[in-house]
Design a protein around this motif. Structure first.
Motif, mmCIF file in Angstrom:
data_model
loop_
_atom_site.group_PDB
_atom_site.id
_atom_site.type_symbol
_atom_site.label_atom_id
_atom_site.label_comp_id
_atom_site.label_asym_id
_atom_site.label_seq_id
_atom_site.Cartn_x
_atom_site.Cartn_y
_atom_site.Cartn_z
ATOM 1 N N VAL A 120 65.483 -4.620 -95.681
ATOM 2 C CA VAL A 120 64.180 -3.944 -95.639
ATOM 3 C C VAL A 120 64.348 -2.463 -95.279
ATOM 4 O O VAL A 120 63.700 -1.589 -95.878
ATOM 5 C CB VAL A 120 63.243 -4.643 -94.639
ATOM 6 N N LEU A 121 65.215 -2.169 -94.331
ATOM 7 C CA LEU A 121 65.393 -0.784 -93.898
ATOM 8 C C LEU A 121 65.953 0.081 -95.019
ATOM 9 O O LEU A 121 65.461 1.188 -95.273
ATOM 10 C CB LEU A 121 66.305 -0.738 -92.680
ATOM 11 N N VAL A 122 66.983 -0.404 -95.709
ATOM 12 C CA VAL A 122 67.577 0.388 -96.793
ATOM 13 C C VAL A 122 66.615 0.496 -97.973
ATOM 14 O O VAL A 122 66.502 1.552 -98.610
ATOM 15 C CB VAL A 122 68.926 -0.214 -97.219
ATOM 16 N N PHE A 123 65.904 -0.584 -98.273
ATOM 17 C CA PHE A 123 64.891 -0.525 -99.337
ATOM 18 C C PHE A 123 63.824 0.515 -99.001
ATOM 19 O O PHE A 123 63.417 1.304 -99.864
ATOM 20 C CB PHE A 123 64.248 -1.900 -99.513
ATOM 21 N N SER A 124 63.399 0.562 -97.758
ATOM 22 C CA SER A 124 62.390 1.534 -97.337
ATOM 23 C C SER A 124 62.923 2.953 -97.427
ATOM 24 O O SER A 124 62.197 3.875 -97.820
ATOM 25 C CB SER A 124 61.944 1.230 -95.901
ATOM 26 N N LEU A 125 64.183 3.127 -97.075
ATOM 27 C CA LEU A 125 64.801 4.452 -97.159
ATOM 28 C C LEU A 125 64.748 4.988 -98.578
ATOM 29 O O LEU A 125 64.548 6.196 -98.799
ATOM 30 C CB LEU A 125 66.254 4.362 -96.682
ATOM 31 N N ASN A 126 64.908 4.107 -99.557
ATOM 32 C CA ASN A 126 64.922 4.528 -100.960
ATOM 33 C C ASN A 126 63.531 4.700 -101.556
ATOM 34 O O ASN A 126 63.368 5.461 -102.512
ATOM 35 C CB ASN A 126 65.697 3.507 -101.794
ATOM 36 N N THR A 127 62.557 3.987 -101.041
ATOM 37 C CA THR A 127 61.245 3.957 -101.698
ATOM 38 C C THR A 127 60.148 4.750 -100.993
ATOM 39 O O THR A 127 59.334 5.392 -101.660
ATOM 40 C CB THR A 127 60.774 2.503 -101.848
ATOM 41 N N ILE A 128 60.114 4.709 -99.672
ATOM 42 C CA ILE A 128 59.007 5.357 -98.969
ATOM 43 C C ILE A 128 58.929 6.859 -99.242
ATOM 44 O O ILE A 128 57.835 7.386 -99.499
ATOM 45 C CB ILE A 128 59.076 5.057 -97.456
ATOM 46 N N PRO A 129 60.048 7.606 -99.211
ATOM 47 C CA PRO A 129 59.943 9.044 -99.537
ATOM 48 C C PRO A 129 59.359 9.304 -100.919
ATOM 49 O O PRO A 129 58.640 10.292 -101.116
ATOM 50 C CB PRO A 129 61.393 9.529 -99.440
ATOM 51 N N VAL A 130 59.646 8.427 -101.871
ATOM 52 C CA VAL A 130 59.100 8.591 -103.226
ATOM 53 C C VAL A 130 57.607 8.284 -103.229
ATOM 54 O O VAL A 130 56.816 8.987 -103.857
ATOM 55 C CB VAL A 130 59.855 7.671 -104.211
ATOM 56 N N TRP A 131 57.207 7.234 -102.517
ATOM 57 C CA TRP A 131 55.799 6.844 -102.498
ATOM 58 C C TRP A 131 54.913 7.904 -101.856
ATOM 59 O O TRP A 131 53.787 8.131 -102.306
ATOM 60 C CB TRP A 131 55.631 5.516 -101.735
ATOM 61 N N ILE A 132 55.392 8.541 -100.807
ATOM 62 C CA ILE A 132 54.535 9.478 -100.064
ATOM 63 C C ILE A 132 54.689 10.919 -100.533
ATOM 64 O O ILE A 132 54.027 11.806 -99.998
ATOM 65 C CB ILE A 132 54.818 9.398 -98.552
ATOM 66 N N ALA A 133 55.552 11.152 -101.536
ATOM 67 C CA ALA A 133 55.847 12.525 -101.954
ATOM 68 C C ALA A 133 54.604 13.295 -102.372
ATOM 69 O O ALA A 133 54.508 14.506 -102.150
ATOM 70 C CB ALA A 133 56.870 12.524 -103.089
ATOM 71 N N GLY A 134 53.632 12.610 -102.973
ATOM 72 C CA GLY A 134 52.439 13.301 -103.447
ATOM 73 C C GLY A 134 51.429 13.620 -102.369
ATOM 74 O O GLY A 134 50.408 14.260 -102.656
ATOM 75 N N TYR A 135 51.721 13.227 -101.130
ATOM 76 C CA TYR A 135 50.728 13.387 -100.066
ATOM 77 C C TYR A 135 51.189 14.271 -98.913
ATOM 78 O O TYR A 135 50.421 14.531 -97.990
ATOM 79 C CB TYR A 135 50.361 12.005 -99.495
ATOM 80 N N VAL A 136 52.434 14.718 -98.936
ATOM 81 C CA VAL A 136 52.967 15.398 -97.751
ATOM 82 C C VAL A 136 53.425 16.832 -98.019
ATOM 83 O O VAL A 136 54.137 17.416 -97.210
ATOM 84 C CB VAL A 136 54.135 14.594 -97.153
ATOM 85 N N GLY A 137 53.024 17.406 -99.112
ATOM 86 C CA GLY A 137 53.340 18.812 -99.349
ATOM 87 C C GLY A 137 54.456 19.028 -100.347
ATOM 88 O O GLY A 137 55.283 18.145 -100.603
ATOM 89 N N ASP A 138 54.492 20.234 -100.912
ATOM 90 C CA ASP A 138 55.439 20.551 -101.980
ATOM 91 C C ASP A 138 56.885 20.549 -101.503
ATOM 92 O O ASP A 138 57.780 20.115 -102.234
ATOM 93 C CB ASP A 138 55.104 21.920 -102.586
#
Length: 273
Positions: free
Chosen positions: A196-214
Motif C-alpha cells: 500500500v505504501l509503495v502504491f501510494s508513493l506512485n499514485t498519490i502525487p499524480v492524483w493530487i497534481a491538479g490541485y496543489v499548484g504548478d
C-alpha cells in the motif's frame, strides 16, 4: 600423584554460509511457499489473461480501435495490475518469516545478515526480469496475433518503435517496484502495508497534481518511481506531465533504489529478529 585435568576441546565456530549457499537456501524456501507460486500465476493472469479474456468475450473490435489511438493501451493492458501483483510477492517473501517467527532460525543458520537480505533481493530481481519479460512478449504476441486473425491492423516491434517499450516497461517496472516494496517490507515487517505504501508513493502525487499548484505538478509526479520507469521505457509522451528525459530519469530512479536499499540493509542489520 595428581592427575592433570584433560584439556577441554576447543569450540570451533561454524563459518557462516557464503552468498551462493544462502541464495540456494532462500530459493528453496521461496518455492516451498504456495503463496509465491500463486502470486506469479496471478501476475501472469492480470496481464496475459486479461488480454485473452477481452478477446474471447468479443472485445477485439474495441481493442483494435484503442490501438489505433494509443498503441500502448493494448500491448500493456493489465500491465500496471501485473506489476502491483508482483510487488505483493516481493513484500511477502521478505516479511513472511517475521510473521511466522522463522527469521530467528534463518539468522542463526546465516549470522551474516546482509547475505540473507541480498539473497532475497537477488531472487526477487531475477524473477522480476524473467516474469516481466515473459508477460510482456506474450501479451504482445497474443494481442497482435488475434488482431491480425480478425483482419485488424497490427503493430510490429521494429517498424513501430516498440522494441524498447516491450523489452523494458514490464520487466523494469516489476524489478523497480518489487525492490522498493521489499525494502519497505524490511522496515515495516508487514507485506500488505508495504504494498500500500509503495502504491501510494506512485499514485498519490499524480492524483493530487491538479490541485496543489504548478510547481508540484511540473516537478513531483514525473519523478515518482513509476513515472521514471515509463520515461526510461519510452512509454511516456515527451512534453507530458509524467515525462523526463532519459538521463534525468535514470538518475532519479537510481536515487530511489539506492535510498531504499541502503535503508533496508541498515534496518536488517541493526534490528532484532
Amino acid at each position: 600423584m595428581s592427575m592433570a585435568a584433560a584439556p577441554s576441546p576447543k569450540r570451533t565456530r561454524r563459518p557462516s554460509p557464503g552468498l551462493a549457499a544462502t541464495i540456494a537456501s532462500e530459493w528453496r524456501k521461496f518455492w516451498a511457499l504456495a503463496s509465491m507460486r500463486l502470486i506469479i500465476a496471478i501476475t501472469m493472469g492480470l496481464t496475459v489473461g486479461v488480454t485473452l479474456l477481452i478477446f474471447l468475450f468479443g472485445g477485439g473490435g474495441e481493442l483494435a480501435a484503442e490501438q489505433q489511438g494509443e498503441k500502448f493501451g493494448v500491448i500493456f493492458i493489465g500491465g500496471t495490475l501485473g506489476i502491483t501483483a508482483f510487488t505483493a510477492l516481493a513484500a511477502t517473501f521478505v516479511a513472511v518469516e517475521y510473521r511466522s517467527g522463522m527469521i530467528s532460525c534463518t539468522l542463526t543458520a546465516t549470522p551474516t545478515r546482509w547475505r540473507v537480505l541480498a539473497a532475497k533481493l537477488l531472487i526477487i530481481s531475477g524473477l522480476a526480469l524473467v516474469v516481466g519479460s515473459a508477460t510482456s512478449f506474450l501479451n504482445f504476441a497474443i494481442s497482435q496475433s488475434v488482431l491480425g486473425a480478425m483482419g485488424e491492423p497490427t503493430l510490429h516491434l521494429v517498424e513501430d518503435d516498440l522494441l524498447r517499450p516491450v523489452v523494458l516497461f514490464l520487466p523494469l517496472g516489476m524489478l523497480v517496484q518489487s525492490l522498493l516494496t521489499a525494502a519497505v517490507a524490511v522496515g515495516l515487517r508487514n507485506a500488505p502495508a508495504a504494498v500500500v505504501l509503495v502504491f501510494s508513493l506512485n499514485t498519490i502525487p499524480v492524483w493530487i497534481a491538479g490541485y496543489v499548484g504548478d510547481w508540484f505538478a511540473n516537478t513531483v509526479p514525473r519523478r515518482v518511481p513509476g513515472a521514471t520507469v515509463e520515461s526510461i521505457a519510452g512509454v511516456s509522451t515527451p512534453g507530458s506531465g509524467g515525462y523526463l528525459d532519459l538521463v534525468p530519469a535514470v538518475l532519479t530512479l537510481l536515487t530511489w533504489l539506492a535510498a531504499a536499499l541502503v535503508a533496508a540493509f541498515s534496518w536488517f542489520s541493526r534490528r532484532d529478529a
